[in-house]
Scaffold this motif. Sequence first.
Motif, short mmCIF file in Angstrom:
data_model
loop_
_atom_site.label_atom_id
_atom_site.label_comp_id
_atom_site.label_asym_id
_atom_site.label_seq_id
_atom_site.Cartn_x
_atom_site.Cartn_y
_atom_site.Cartn_z
N ASP A 47 0.82 -1.21 0.00
CA ASP A 47 0.00 0.00 0.00
C ASP A 47 0.86 1.26 0.00
O ASP A 47 0.58 2.21 -0.75
N GLN A 48 1.93 1.29 0.82
CA GLN A 48 2.75 2.49 0.95
C GLN A 48 4.09 2.40 0.23
O GLN A 48 4.84 3.38 0.22
N GLY A 49 4.41 1.23 -0.32
CA GLY A 49 5.65 1.10 -1.08
C GLY A 49 6.90 1.40 -0.29
O GLY A 49 7.85 1.99 -0.82
N LEU A 50 6.90 1.03 1.00
CA LEU A 50 8.06 1.23 1.89
C LEU A 50 8.42 2.70 2.06
O LEU A 50 9.58 3.04 2.34
N ALA A 51 7.43 3.58 1.91
CA ALA A 51 7.65 5.01 2.15
C ALA A 51 7.57 5.25 3.66
O ALA A 51 6.51 5.60 4.20
N PHE A 52 8.68 5.06 4.35
CA PHE A 52 8.66 5.03 5.81
C PHE A 52 8.28 6.37 6.43
O PHE A 52 7.70 6.42 7.50
N GLY A 53 8.60 7.47 5.75
CA GLY A 53 8.18 8.76 6.26
C GLY A 53 6.67 8.87 6.31
O GLY A 53 6.09 9.33 7.31
N VAL A 54 6.00 8.44 5.24
CA VAL A 54 4.54 8.47 5.19
C VAL A 54 3.96 7.49 6.21
O VAL A 54 2.96 7.80 6.89
N ILE A 55 4.58 6.33 6.33
CA ILE A 55 4.10 5.31 7.27
C ILE A 55 4.16 5.84 8.71
O ILE A 55 3.19 5.73 9.47
N LEU A 56 5.29 6.44 9.07
CA LEU A 56 5.43 6.98 10.43
C LEU A 56 4.45 8.12 10.68
O LEU A 56 3.89 8.25 11.77
N GLU A 57 4.22 8.92 9.65
CA GLU A 57 3.24 10.01 9.79
C GLU A 57 1.84 9.44 9.98
O GLU A 57 1.06 9.95 10.80
N ASP A 58 1.51 8.39 9.23
CA ASP A 58 0.20 7.74 9.39
C ASP A 58 0.03 7.19 10.80
O ASP A 58 -1.03 7.35 11.42
N ILE A 59 1.07 6.51 11.29
CA ILE A 59 0.99 5.92 12.63
C ILE A 59 0.80 7.00 13.69
O ILE A 59 0.05 6.81 14.66
N ALA A 60 1.45 8.14 13.50
CA ALA A 60 1.38 9.21 14.49
C ALA A 60 0.08 10.00 14.41
O ALA A 60 -0.43 10.46 15.44
N LYS A 61 -0.49 10.15 13.21
CA LYS A 61 -1.59 11.10 13.03
C LYS A 61 -2.95 10.46 12.75
O LYS A 61 -3.97 11.14 12.90
N ARG A 62 -2.97 9.18 12.33
CA ARG A 62 -4.26 8.56 12.01
C ARG A 62 -4.59 7.56 13.12
O ARG A 62 -3.95 6.51 13.22
N PRO A 63 -5.59 7.86 13.96
CA PRO A 63 -5.85 7.05 15.16
C PRO A 63 -6.08 5.57 14.89
O PRO A 63 -5.59 4.72 15.65
N VAL A 111 -11.04 -1.80 18.34
CA VAL A 111 -11.08 -0.34 18.13
C VAL A 111 -10.59 0.02 16.73
O VAL A 111 -11.18 0.85 16.03
N HIS A 112 -9.51 -0.62 16.32
CA HIS A 112 -8.97 -0.42 14.96
C HIS A 112 -10.03 -0.74 13.91
O HIS A 112 -10.20 0.02 12.94
N PHE A 113 -10.76 -1.82 14.12
CA PHE A 113 -11.82 -2.24 13.20
C PHE A 113 -12.95 -1.22 13.19
O PHE A 113 -13.45 -0.82 12.12
N VAL A 114 -13.37 -0.77 14.38
CA VAL A 114 -14.46 0.21 14.48
C VAL A 114 -14.09 1.49 13.75
O VAL A 114 -14.88 2.03 12.95
N TRP A 115 -12.89 2.00 13.97
CA TRP A 115 -12.48 3.25 13.33
C TRP A 115 -12.19 3.07 11.85
O TRP A 115 -12.25 4.03 11.09
N ARG A 116 -11.91 1.84 11.45
CA ARG A 116 -11.66 1.56 10.03
C ARG A 116 -12.95 1.59 9.22
O ARG A 116 -13.02 2.20 8.16
N VAL A 117 -14.00 0.94 9.76
CA VAL A 117 -15.25 0.84 8.98
C VAL A 117 -16.09 2.11 9.08
O VAL A 117 -16.87 2.42 8.18
N ILE A 131 -4.85 3.71 12.57
CA ILE A 131 -3.57 3.07 12.29
C ILE A 131 -2.72 3.01 13.56
O ILE A 131 -2.03 2.01 13.81
N THR A 132 -2.80 4.04 14.39
CA THR A 132 -2.05 4.05 15.65
C THR A 132 -2.43 2.86 16.53
O THR A 132 -1.56 2.13 17.01
N VAL A 133 -3.73 2.66 16.73
CA VAL A 133 -4.15 1.56 17.62
C VAL A 133 -3.87 0.20 16.99
O VAL A 133 -3.53 -0.76 17.70
N GLY A 134 -3.99 0.11 15.67
CA GLY A 134 -3.65 -1.15 15.01
C GLY A 134 -2.17 -1.48 15.15
O GLY A 134 -1.81 -2.63 15.41
N PHE A 135 -1.33 -0.47 15.02
CA PHE A 135 0.12 -0.68 15.18
C PHE A 135 0.44 -1.07 16.62
O PHE A 135 1.25 -1.98 16.86
N LEU A 136 -0.19 -0.42 17.59
CA LEU A 136 0.03 -0.77 19.00
C LEU A 136 -0.38 -2.21 19.28
O LEU A 136 0.29 -2.93 20.04
#
Length: 209
Positions: A97-113, A161-167, A115-120
């Motif tokens: 999905d992100q093509g190993l764009a780690f800057g975008v991935i880290l930004e997503d983890i930090a700013k999109r709730p 929670v990740h599922f709830v916020w995803r759908v 994704i944050t809870v799924g990563f945790l």
Amino acid sequence: MASPPHPWLKPAVLVGGLYPLASMALAFAQGALGANPIERVLNQTGLLALILLVASLACTPLKVVSGWTWPIRLRKLLGLLGFTYASAHFLTYVVLDQGLAFGVILEDIAKRPFITVGFLALVLLVPLAVTSTNRMVRRMGFPAWQRLHRLAYVAASLGVVHFVWRVKKDLTEPLVYGSVLALLFAIRVAEALRKRRARSSAQVPARPV
């Protein structure tokens, strides 16, 4: 009454658990996953991760309620399968999905709730997978190992929670998993309280006649 050994049970669960992953990989390679194959893989791997994790957490409550012993023998395998699908879900996001764009991935983890809870949730599953062997149980000691593996409930809750916020809109399916998880937790708490009362009763000295 205790169930018979069922030597075929673990191999059957392992094959059945890995079949969807193999099927998805083959369909993806053949271009048979529709117009948005990455989204489909993300959705299916994420859902299967949650189902298998909840199934692993159901093993002990099922033994408590039914007296069957065979679910306990599947608990570790189901948990590891859940971790496998959670890892596949994350790797699909990172690589495809992100093509190993780690800057975008880290930004997503930090700013999109969501994704944050799924990563945790995935981070919490890592030490559980690493310490899943009998050798690690002996090395840590069962009480410490047991305390660590209670994080599985936290990881599963974060998965819901990740599922709830995803759908976002139709919350029926994630709320079903959340309700099942709450029921399993309630059974575990009730059983722990029953054991504590039983220990307290056993420690009360008998009154002299």
